[in-house]
Design an enzyme around this catalytic site. Sequence first.
Site, mmCIF file in Angstrom:
data_model
loop_
_atom_site.group_PDB
_atom_site.id
_atom_site.type_symbol
_atom_site.label_atom_id
_atom_site.label_comp_id
_atom_site.label_asym_id
_atom_site.label_seq_id
_atom_site.Cartn_x
_atom_site.Cartn_y
_atom_site.Cartn_z
ATOM 1 C CG ASN A 91 -0.370 0.709 2.413
ATOM 2 O OD1 ASN A 91 -0.430 1.938 2.511
ATOM 3 N ND2 ASN A 91 0.214 -0.062 3.335
ATOM 4 C CG PHE A 136 0.087 9.586 7.050
ATOM 5 C CD1 PHE A 136 0.091 8.248 7.380
ATOM 6 C CD2 PHE A 136 1.052 10.409 7.627
ATOM 7 C CE1 PHE A 136 1.020 7.722 8.269
ATOM 8 C CE2 PHE A 136 1.986 9.902 8.520
ATOM 9 C CZ PHE A 136 1.972 8.555 8.839
ATOM 10 C CB SER A 187 4.149 5.922 7.056
ATOM 11 O OG SER A 187 3.621 5.801 5.748
ATOM 12 C CG ASN A 233 3.316 4.575 1.696
ATOM 13 O OD1 ASN A 233 4.075 4.130 0.841
ATOM 14 N ND2 ASN A 233 2.570 3.794 2.470
ATOM 15 C CB THR A 234 4.576 10.642 4.768
ATOM 16 O OG1 THR A 234 3.201 10.250 4.835
ATOM 17 C CG2 THR A 234 4.686 12.139 4.997
ATOM 18 C CE LYS A 250 3.006 0.442 12.887
ATOM 19 N NZ LYS A 250 1.594 0.286 12.475
ATOM 20 C CG ASN A 264 4.650 1.432 9.446
ATOM 21 O OD1 ASN A 264 3.887 0.931 8.629
ATOM 22 N ND2 ASN A 264 4.469 2.646 9.949
#
Length: 464
Positions: A193, A197, A281, A283-284, A323, A352
Site C-alpha cells: 500500500n 496518510f 510510514s 509513504n510520506t 512506531k 511498520n
Amino acid sequence: MREGRLLAAIARRYGYGSSSCIHTAAETSGSAKEAVAAAFQKPPLPPKIRLTWGRVLTGTLLGAVIAGGAYVGTRDEATISAWTFEAAKYINPLFRLLDPENAHKVAIWASSHCLCPRETRPDPPVLEVSVWGRTFSNPVGLAAGFDKNAEAVEGLLGIGFGFMEVGSVTPVPQEGNPKPRVFRLPEQGAIINRYGFNSEGIVAVAKRLGAQHGKRRMAETVNSAITTNAEQRVLGGKAGPGILGVNLGKNKTSEDAAADYVQGVHTLSQYADYLVINVSSPNTPGLRKLQGRKQLKDLIKKVLAARDEMQWGEEGPPPLLVKIAPDLSKQDLADIAAVALSLRLDGLIIANTTVSRPDSVIGLVHVDEMGGLSGKPLFTLSTEVLREMYQLTWGKIPLVGCGGISSGEEAYVKIRAGATLVQLYTTFAYEGPALIPRIKAELAACLERDGFKSAQEAIGADHR
C-alpha cells in the site's frame, strides 16, 4: 315424479347430493337426464395456485428467517456468537471480488453499522495481560491503518480484539496518494500500500471519539449504580470493552513535524488509552528521517511536554509509544533504544511496513509497485527486529509486535521474542472476523502447552 323418486334413490345409494336436490333439479329442468347431471356433479376444485420463482424464493427466505429465529431463541449467546463467526468464513471471500480499497471501505462501513460478528464469549484467563496500568483481556490487537478515521471503533472492538489503534490521524484533512494505491499479493497473503496518510483530520476524529467516550462514561455510570465496588472490575478503556490507541501522523506538506504531532496530542489524547507517534510510514516523504537519534529525541521531548502540560485525573496521561520501521540498521536500532531508555518512553511498536521485497514475493504481480509491504512475508524480518530491540532495551520497555502474524503460534513467537502485545492487519483483511477467535484459541493452547499460567509470563521467554 316417478323419475324423480328413482334418481333420489340412486343419489342416496352413491352418496351424491340429497333427495331434495334431485327433486329440485328435476322440477326446474323438466328432464331426468339433466337432473342426473346436476346430482352427480362434484363440488368445484379450488383455483390453481401459480408458482413462480419469486414466490418460491420468498417462501424459502421466510422459512429460513422463521427457522433462524427458532434456532436463536433456543440457543445461548455463546452458541450464537460461535455460529456468527463461523458464518463469517463464508462471507469474507466475497470481499476479494472487490478492488482492495473498495473492499476496505465496505469492511469499515459494515463494522461501523455493527454488521460484523460480536464476541460474547469471555477470553480465556490465560490471555490476560496488564501493562501501563491497564488490563487487556487478551494481547491481540488491530493495528493502525484499518480504521483510519475512527468510524468503526465499537464494531471492531466488539469482534474480540483486546485493543485497537485508529489512525494515522493528521491535523489537516488530506487525500493521500493518487489511486490505485493498494495491491494484493494473495499468493503470499501480502499487501502493498501507498495510501500516504489519507485522513479526515483530527477534528472529525475527535468528534467520533468524543461521542464514543461519552457512551462509555454513561455505561460506567449505569453499571456503578447497580453494582457494588467489590463487584466492579473494569476491563477495557475509554472506548469500551477494549483498549483504544490513537496513532498520530503529520501532514505531507507540513514543514514542522513536531507541531503536527503536538496538535494531535492536544486534540485527541483525552480520548486515548495510549498514543502513538508514527515516524515510520514509507509513504510520506521525509517521515522516516525522524527516526534518527537527534531528530527522534527532539520530537519525543516536545510531544511529552505537550502531553504532560495538560490536566489529567488520577489515572494520569496516556502512555506514549513510537512506531518504527523494520528496515533500520543495527546502529539505527541502538540509537532508538538509547533514546527510548533515556526519555523513559512508554513503548515501541515493531514494526511498520517494509520497503524491501523478500525472495518469497519476487516475480509476483504488483511486486514492483511502490509502497510498504505487509503480511506474511514481513513476519521473519519484523520478529528479528523485535527480538533485537528487546535485548537493546533490556526488556525494560513494553514492545508491541506487529507484522505478518497469521496464527496463534506466530503471535506466541512474537511474545516469546519480547512482545507484550501483538497486532494484526493484513491477515485480518484477508480472513475477516473469524480470524480473531481462532488466533486467541491457538495462542491460549500454545501457552498452556508450554506451562505458562498467563501470556504475561511468556513475554521475552526466549531471552531467559
